[in-house]
Scaffold this motif. Structure first.
Motif, PDB file in Angstrom:
ATOM      1  N   TYR A  87       2.992   3.858  -5.310  1.00 54.20           N
ATOM      2  CA  TYR A  87       1.509   2.663  -5.035  1.00 54.20           C
ATOM      3  C   TYR A  87       0.577   3.602  -6.293  1.00 54.20           C
ATOM      4  O   TYR A  87       0.266   2.726  -7.418  1.00 54.20           O
ATOM      5  CB  TYR A  87       1.235   3.034  -4.033  1.00 54.20           C
ATOM      6  CG  TYR A  87      -0.692   2.421  -3.491  1.00 54.20           C
ATOM      7  CD1 TYR A  87      -0.483   0.630  -3.824  1.00 54.20           C
ATOM      8  CD2 TYR A  87      -1.786   2.975  -3.692  1.00 54.20           C
ATOM      9  CE1 TYR A  87      -2.211   0.274  -3.673  1.00 54.20           C
ATOM     10  CE2 TYR A  87      -2.819   2.756  -3.372  1.00 54.20           C
ATOM     11  CZ  TYR A  87      -2.518   1.148  -3.190  1.00 54.20           C
ATOM     12  OH  TYR A  87      -3.687   0.158  -3.013  1.00 54.20           O
TER      13      TYR A  87
ATOM     14  N   TRP B 223      -4.532  13.315  -3.546  1.00 57.98           N
ATOM     15  CA  TRP B 223      -5.870  12.786  -3.690  1.00 57.98           C
ATOM     16  C   TRP B 223      -7.648  12.746  -3.850  1.00 57.98           C
ATOM     17  O   TRP B 223      -7.740  14.238  -2.378  1.00 57.98           O
ATOM     18  CB  TRP B 223      -5.927  11.238  -2.851  1.00 57.98           C
ATOM     19  CG  TRP B 223      -4.950  10.648  -2.594  1.00 57.98           C
ATOM     20  CD1 TRP B 223      -4.316  10.264  -3.587  1.00 57.98           C
ATOM     21  CD2 TRP B 223      -4.582   9.116  -1.857  1.00 57.98           C
ATOM     22  NE1 TRP B 223      -3.224   9.071  -3.676  1.00 57.98           N
ATOM     23  CE2 TRP B 223      -3.478   8.677  -2.173  1.00 57.98           C
ATOM     24  CE3 TRP B 223      -5.565   8.775  -0.724  1.00 57.98           C
ATOM     25  CZ2 TRP B 223      -3.043   7.921  -1.391  1.00 57.98           C
ATOM     26  CZ3 TRP B 223      -4.920   7.516  -0.127  1.00 57.98           C
ATOM     27  CH2 TRP B 223      -3.673   7.326  -0.544  1.00 57.98           C
TER      28      TRP B 223
ATOM     29  N   LEU C 224       0.967  -1.108  -0.046  1.00 60.18           N
ATOM     30  CA  LEU C 224       0.110  -0.265   0.138  1.00 60.18           C
ATOM     31  C   LEU C 224       0.826   0.712   0.275  1.00 60.18           C
ATOM     32  O   LEU C 224       2.196   1.242  -0.322  1.00 60.18           O
ATOM     33  CB  LEU C 224      -1.226   0.068   0.944  1.00 60.18           C
ATOM     34  CG  LEU C 224      -2.047  -1.148   1.262  1.00 60.18           C
ATOM     35  CD1 LEU C 224      -3.099  -1.109   2.743  1.00 60.18           C
ATOM     36  CD2 LEU C 224      -2.465  -1.650  -0.098  1.00 60.18           C
ATOM     37  N   SER C 225      -0.010   2.431  -0.227  1.00 60.00           N
ATOM     38  CA  SER C 225       0.444   3.904  -0.485  1.00 60.00           C
ATOM     39  C   SER C 225       1.766   4.663   0.020  1.00 60.00           C
ATOM     40  O   SER C 225       2.861   4.550  -0.235  1.00 60.00           O
ATOM     41  CB  SER C 225      -0.357   4.427  -0.722  1.00 60.00           C
ATOM     42  OG  SER C 225      -1.407   5.093   0.386  1.00 60.00           O
TER      43      SER C 225
ATOM     44  N   SER D 201      -7.417   1.750  -7.062  1.00 58.56           N
ATOM     45  CA  SER D 201      -7.723   3.140  -5.220  1.00 58.56           C
ATOM     46  C   SER D 201      -7.463   4.172  -6.557  1.00 58.56           C
ATOM     47  O   SER D 201      -7.356   5.089  -7.360  1.00 58.56           O
ATOM     48  CB  SER D 201      -6.539   2.889  -4.937  1.00 58.56           C
ATOM     49  OG  SER D 201      -5.642   3.610  -4.307  1.00 58.56           O
TER      50      SER D 201
ATOM     51  N   GLY E 117      -0.971   1.652   4.580  1.00 53.96           N
ATOM     52  CA  GLY E 117      -1.855   2.882   3.625  1.00 53.96           C
ATOM     53  C   GLY E 117      -1.865   4.181   4.223  1.00 53.96           C
ATOM     54  O   GLY E 117      -1.478   4.115   4.824  1.00 53.96           O
ATOM     55  N   THR E 118      -2.056   5.179   3.389  1.00 51.28           N
ATOM     56  CA  THR E 118      -2.354   6.396   4.328  1.00 51.28           C
ATOM     57  C   THR E 118      -3.828   7.175   4.892  1.00 51.28           C
ATOM     58  O   THR E 118      -3.913   7.934   4.887  1.00 51.28           O
ATOM     59  CB  THR E 118      -1.532   7.128   2.979  1.00 51.28           C
ATOM     60  OG1 THR E 118      -0.486   6.680   1.943  1.00 51.28           O
ATOM     61  CG2 THR E 118      -1.031   8.614   3.363  1.00 51.28           C
ATOM     62  N   SER E 119      -4.479   6.061   3.521  1.00 50.49           N
ATOM     63  CA  SER E 119      -5.866   6.532   4.275  1.00 50.49           C
ATOM     64  C   SER E 119      -6.055   5.875   5.629  1.00 50.49           C
ATOM     65  O   SER E 119      -7.174   5.644   6.360  1.00 50.49           O
ATOM     66  CB  SER E 119      -7.144   6.078   3.648  1.00 50.49           C
ATOM     67  OG  SER E 119      -6.625   4.771   2.724  1.00 50.49           O
ATOM     68  N   ASP E 120      -5.353   5.705   6.133  1.00 53.51           N
ATOM     69  CA  ASP E 120      -5.563   4.408   7.298  1.00 53.51           C
ATOM     70  C   ASP E 120      -5.636   5.554   8.752  1.00 53.51           C
ATOM     71  O   ASP E 120      -6.208   4.971   9.059  1.00 53.51           O
ATOM     72  CB  ASP E 120      -4.068   4.008   7.875  1.00 53.51           C
ATOM     73  CG  ASP E 120      -3.673   2.601   6.927  1.00 53.51           C
ATOM     74  OD1 ASP E 120      -4.670   2.335   5.426  1.00 53.51           O
ATOM     75  OD2 ASP E 120      -2.509   1.987   7.005  1.00 53.51           O
TER      76      ASP E 120
HETATM   77  N1  SER Z   1      -5.982   2.586   1.360  1.00 54.67           N
HETATM   78  C1  SER Z   1      -5.527   2.758   0.483  1.00 54.67           C
HETATM   79  C2  SER Z   1      -3.518   3.603   1.043  1.00 54.67           C
HETATM   80  O1  SER Z   1      -3.821   3.913   1.794  1.00 54.67           O
HETATM   81  C3  SER Z   1      -5.451   3.643  -1.407  1.00 54.67           C
HETATM   82  O2  SER Z   1      -5.894   3.097  -2.482  1.00 54.67           O
HETATM   83  O3  SER Z   1      -2.995   3.494   0.393  1.00 54.67           O
END
Ligand code: SER
Length: 344
Positions: free
Chosen positions: A151, A298, A77-78, A121, A202-205
């Motif tokens: 990513y 994003w 992930l990103s 994504s 990930g970065t949306s985490d």
């Molecule tokens: N959830 C993913 C991320 O944060 C994005 O697709 O890397």
């Protein structure tokens, strides 16, 4: 009746676990899984066979199988991919390429298209400034395809590879008798949130992390600013989208890549919601410049009108239903007794 034979890569990840459970609940699938890790208890009994190891080196052995559908979920992930960029490229691109070659070969051999589901994504998009992001609002699939992350580049390129292998492979579509090619379909997902698993890498985490921490009474320092806004989706809706797209008749599809969307929230609004549910929640904002930059590139929202038109997509969970009917009831049950956070 014969079963539909499926391969799920990245089966131990968040989407993987939820998808394996959904396929098993539907019934009629012979499920083969693969991942770097052994299967967690939640899905171990649901997999007919688990192949543990690095996908790039394992694909060879899958030539002995006849999969009807490949769900290729394995990815770096990103945030993780920005730390180990070349390794991420190997996992994200080489793994996909190997599986597309397998799908192309098997489709031709069997005279029947292998369906290939690829989760792409919001990272496939990229804005140069916050002003541009805010002005753009809800973006369509073909706009702003200028990712800023390894990513995102990997996802966008793999979408193109999927189109190539499913339509133009070796220019064989120009032959008098073109072979059957694989049937590649991709979804561009927003940030996903599960009540049962916690993301990593990930970065949306920050969205799911904040909520899981609040539910457990653990303090959380959010790594993006309060005004940061992207779109999110409940995991059950992500699984619904995957199953709807893979079930859709080919002739209904006007694209190979579809946006799907559910709701947009700022990080500050996440905190408000978390505090409303868990008044003792301690949430602070300590932006990390690199991760902030990624999320700022994003989109705030995805235009999913093509998915709605072509295969009847609509999410079950808007923001209120997400919290009231999915996340909060499940998370309260899950953390009723104090326990440690699972990375699974
Ligand atoms: N959830 C993913 C991320 O944060 C994005 O697709 O890397």
């Amino acid at each position: 009746m014969s079963q539909t034979s499926v391969l799920v890569t990245g089966a131990c990840g968040e989407i993987g676990q939820a998808l394996v459970q959904a396929l098993a609940a539907r019934g009629g699938y012979h499920i083969v899984t693969t991942d770097l890790l052994p299967l967690p208890d939640a899905i171990r009994p649901l997999s007919a066979e688990h192949v543990q190891g690095d996908l790039v080196y394992r694909v060879k052995q899958f030539y002995d199988y006849n999969f009807d559908i490949i769900f290729h979920l394995a990815a770096s992930l990103s945030s993780k991919a920005e730390v180990a960029t070349e390794e991420a490229h190997r996992i994200n691109v080489e793994g996909t390429m190997q599986l597309l070659m397998l799908a192309a070969y098997k489709s031709e051999r069997r005279g029947k298209a292998v369906r290939f589901l690829f989760p792409s994504s919001i990272a496939a998009y990229g804005f140069d400034s916050l002003e541009q992001k805010r002005k753009a609002g809800r973006v369509k699939e073909d706009e702003y395809n200028t990712p800023h992350t390894m990513y995102g580049c990997n996802k966008l390129y793999c979408e193109k590879l999927g189109l190539y292998y499913s339509r133009y492979y070796a220019q064989r579509h120009l032959d008098p008798n073109p072979p059957v090619m694989c049937d590649f379909r991709a979804l561009r997902f927003p940030g996903l949130i599960s009540a049962y698993t916690v993301p990593s890498g990930g970065t949306s985490d920050y969205g799911p992390e904040m909520l899981h921490h609040a539910a457990q009474g653990c303090p959380y320092a959010c790594f993006v600013r309060e005004d940061t806004k992207i779109s999110f989706m409940a995991m059950p809706d992500a699984i619904k989208a995957i199953l709807m797209l893979i079930d859709a008749p080919r002739e209904k599809l006007t694209r190979t890549v579809y946006n799907v969307d559910a709701f947009s929230l700022t990080a500050g609004e996440f905190r408000e919601r978390a505090r409303r549910a868990f008044p003792a929640a301690q949430i602070t904002f300590e932006p990390n410049p690199r991760r902030q930059g990624i999320v700022d590139s994003w989109p705030e929202a995805l235009d999913d009108s093509a998915a709605r038109r072509d295969w009847g997509w609509q999410p079950d969970y808007d923001v209120d239903r997400f919290f009231e009917e999915y996340f909060l009831p499940a998370i309260r049950k899950r953390y009723r007794t104090p326990n440690r956070m699972s990375k699974e």
